[in-house]
Write an enzyme that holds these catalytic residues in place. Structure first.
Site, short mmCIF file in Angstrom:
data_model
loop_
_atom_site.label_atom_id
_atom_site.label_comp_id
_atom_site.label_asym_id
_atom_site.label_seq_id
_atom_site.Cartn_x
_atom_site.Cartn_y
_atom_site.Cartn_z
CD GLU A 222 -3.11 -0.91 0.38
OE1 GLU A 222 -3.33 0.25 -0.03
OE2 GLU A 222 -3.81 -1.89 0.06
CB CYS A 256 -1.52 7.43 1.17
SG CYS A 256 -3.07 6.71 1.72
P1 NAD Z 1 8.19 4.68 4.95
O1 NAD Z 1 8.19 3.83 3.74
O2 NAD Z 1 9.35 5.57 5.19
O3 NAD Z 1 8.03 3.79 6.27
C1 NAD Z 1 7.01 2.83 6.42
C2 NAD Z 1 7.46 1.75 7.36
O4 NAD Z 1 8.59 1.10 6.80
C3 NAD Z 1 7.89 2.24 8.73
O5 NAD Z 1 7.39 1.35 9.69
C4 NAD Z 1 9.40 2.22 8.67
O6 NAD Z 1 10.00 1.96 9.92
C5 NAD Z 1 9.65 1.05 7.73
N1 NAD Z 1 10.91 1.18 6.98
C6 NAD Z 1 11.60 2.30 6.71
N2 NAD Z 1 12.70 2.01 5.98
C7 NAD Z 1 12.70 0.68 5.79
C8 NAD Z 1 13.56 -0.22 5.13
N3 NAD Z 1 14.66 0.20 4.51
N4 NAD Z 1 13.25 -1.54 5.12
C9 NAD Z 1 12.13 -1.98 5.74
N5 NAD Z 1 11.28 -1.17 6.40
C10 NAD Z 1 11.55 0.15 6.43
O7 NAD Z 1 6.84 5.51 4.87
P2 NAD Z 1 6.34 6.64 5.83
O8 NAD Z 1 7.21 7.85 5.65
O9 NAD Z 1 6.14 6.12 7.20
O10 NAD Z 1 4.88 6.93 5.23
C11 NAD Z 1 4.65 7.82 4.19
C12 NAD Z 1 4.45 7.10 2.88
O11 NAD Z 1 3.48 6.07 3.02
C13 NAD Z 1 3.91 8.01 1.80
O12 NAD Z 1 4.53 7.69 0.58
C14 NAD Z 1 2.44 7.65 1.73
O13 NAD Z 1 1.84 7.92 0.50
C15 NAD Z 1 2.49 6.20 2.02
N6 NAD Z 1 1.21 5.74 2.56
C16 NAD Z 1 0.45 4.91 1.81
C17 NAD Z 1 -0.79 4.51 2.30
C18 NAD Z 1 -1.67 3.59 1.52
O14 NAD Z 1 -2.61 3.08 2.12
N7 NAD Z 1 -1.45 3.35 0.24
C19 NAD Z 1 -1.23 4.95 3.54
C20 NAD Z 1 -0.42 5.79 4.26
C21 NAD Z 1 0.81 6.19 3.78
#
Ligand code: NAD
Length: 469
Positions: A222, A256
């Site tokens: 997602e 998002c």
């Molecule tokens: P992110 O990808 O930075 O982090 C998400 C999760 O991944 C966190 O728990 C983080 O600790 C973990 N993570 C970070 N780096 C990682 C790695 N290298 N390997 C494995 N896990 C890792 O995202 P964010 O900044 O927390 O959220 C914002 C993003 O999420 C935006 O792009 C937004 O559009 C998207 N988002 C999508 C939805 C959806 O339902 N499609 C909903 C909310 C947010």
């Protein structure tokens, strides 16, 4: 094979390999199979979230300055609705389904059994730190899985509270939570999972998919991206402005599916911008920093990133920042081109760049060449115009004449496509995402037609050709 770990610990002090083996045991014992057990767990979760509702509203206030109404709607209200919907339907969804059987394999009967996938890992982002962990988890519980959760480290109050709620509500051999950042996710992803459900950025989603591929763990991604909002000359401009402002600036744009940028038909651009400006004034007052209905940017890094984006184009309204509060005013930027920094990636903040167009056909053509967005919104009273987007563009989902509220209907599966992700959830789709559909053909031994068995004589071949042609 389990990955031996020494580093990460759940709140009850157990390491990952210990949790995994306890959850495997729990699952093998068949404890999560009975629909009554699943309903019971959902009911426990509902009561727990209800009990902690004030603490949840407080935690997201601390982490993101979320206004109470936004927090109630997005972090708890949607969770209540989803739990109740699953409790009401999961028994029906779990029943085996009889499907048609072709004459070639008659008199057998055919069934689909819904089984839990097994052990599920859910990794979440910070922007809706409670909801985006609990709503996938509800589907995973309804489908009968054991669960490991990894919330975002960027919203520490919410992460800590969620850990407390999970610990109070479930035993860790059924649902466990590991707090921490990327290193914790990476360690969790070394183990094989029966399903990995990831919500977050496209870049990290790619890394999660690569890690999961090594253990052949199925994944739902997602993700995010740049979701356009199109306003044509045939739009009801007043309503469009109200709904664009509410979708864009809810959670200060850290959503998002928020409209990322505005594509407005040039003949109505000036009128629409004026209406947008007065709508912003109506919603947040002349000094939005004083408004209690506007949240804050999650951390300094995102505040800095967003402040830099304010250099793009011309500021039509807003543009004020306050680093101490991580405040950025709702901002509209005009004279923006696709070469500007603000158009290079997902904005994820309260900045709305405006690009004008003269031909919707050209807009559609241009969007076809860009990354597939998670959402797309079109405002028009002309169904030919909305149909041209609906029929010619591929994107996760969206609205005609509204923004963001597609999420509020659990009958609409929610998910992206292309760079905005794959797989979907919400409502019945969540149950399906976390279930394995096992196809079973039940035959009888009373009738045993020889046509399928060698030696393949010419009469058998004739019968087979007759049946299959
Ligand atoms: P992110 O990808 O930075 O982090 C998400 C999760 O991944 C966190 O728990 C983080 O600790 C973990 N993570 C970070 N780096 C990682 C790695 N290298 N390997 C494995 N896990 C890792 O995202 P964010 O900044 O927390 O959220 C914002 C993003 O999420 C935006 O792009 C937004 O559009 C998207 N988002 C999508 C939805 C959806 O339902 N499609 C909903 C909310 C947010």
């Amino acid at each position: 094979m389990l990955h031996p770990d020494k580093k990460i610990l759940s709140r009850d002090g157990l390491g990952l390999s210990e949790i995994i083996s306890r959850q495997q045991q729990f699952f093998r014992n068949g404890k999560s199979l009975a629909p009554s057990f699943r309903k019971d767990q959902l009911s426990r979760l509902l009561k727990s979230v209800q009990r902690h509702e004030p603490a949840i509203l407080d935690a997201v206030k601390q982490d993101l300055g979320k206004p109470e109404l936004e927090a109630y709607f997005a972090e708890v209200g949607m969770v209540y609705g989803e739990i109740k919907y699953h409790m009401k339907n999961l028994e029906k969804w779990s029943r085996r389904k009889r499907v048609m059987t072709p004459v070639t394999v008659k008199p057998a009967q055919s069934y689909i059994y819904h089984q839990p996938k097994g052990q599920v890992l859910i990794i979440g982002p910070w922007n809706y730190p409670i909801q985006l962990m609990l709503i996938p988890m509800i589907g995973a519980i309804a489908a009968g899985n054991t669960i490991v959760l990894k919330p975002s480290e960027m919203t520490p109050s919410s992460s800590e509270l969620l850990a407390k709620i999970i610990e109070e509500t479930f035993t860790s051999d059924y649902v466990a939570l590991f707090e921490g950042g990327a290193e914790v996710s990476q360690e969790l992803l070394v183990s094989p999972w029966d399903h990995v459900f990831f919500t977050g950025s496209t870049n990290v989603g790619r890394l999660v998919a690569i890690a999961a591929a090594k253990t052949l763990s199925p994944v739902t991604l997602e993700l995010g991206g740049k979701s356009p909002c199109i306003v044509t000359a045939r739009a009801n401009l007043k309503v469009a402005a109200k709904r664009l402002v509410s979708g864009k600036f809810f959670n200060v744009g850290q959503t998002c599916v928020a409209p990322d940028y505005l594509l407005v038909e040039s003949s109505v651009k000036d009128d629409f911008l004026k209406i947008l400006e007065s709508e912003l004034l109506r919603a947040y007052g002349s000094d939005p920093q004083k408004s209690s209905d506007l949240g804050r940017i999650v951390n300094e890094q995102h505040f800095k990133r967003l402040s830099d984006l304010l250099q793009s184009g011309k500021t039509f309204v807003g543009g004020q920042v306050d680093a101490k509060e991580r405040y950025i005013a709702p901002t509209i930027l005009t004279d923006v081109t696709w070469d500007d920094a603000v158009m290079a990636g997902e904005i994820f903040g309260p900045i709305l760049p405006v690009i004008t167009f003269n031909s919707l056909e050209k807009v559609v053509d241009d969007l076809q060449g860009r990354d597939r967005p998670l959402a797309l919104y079109i405002f028009t009273e002309d169904s030919k115009e909305s149909d041209s987007c609906l029929n010619n563009l591929i994107y996760g989902g969206g609205c005609v004449n509204d923004t963001v509220i597609q999420l509020a209907n659990h009958n609409l599966p929610f998910g992206g496509t292309g760079t905005s992700g794959y797989g979907a959830y919400h409502g019945k789709k969540s149950f399906e995402t976390f279930s394995h559909e096992k196809s079973i053909l039940k035959n009888t031994t009373k009738i045993d037609l020889p046509v399928r068995y060698p030696p393949y004589t010419s009469w058998k071949s004739k019968v087979m050709r007759f049946l299959l042609s």
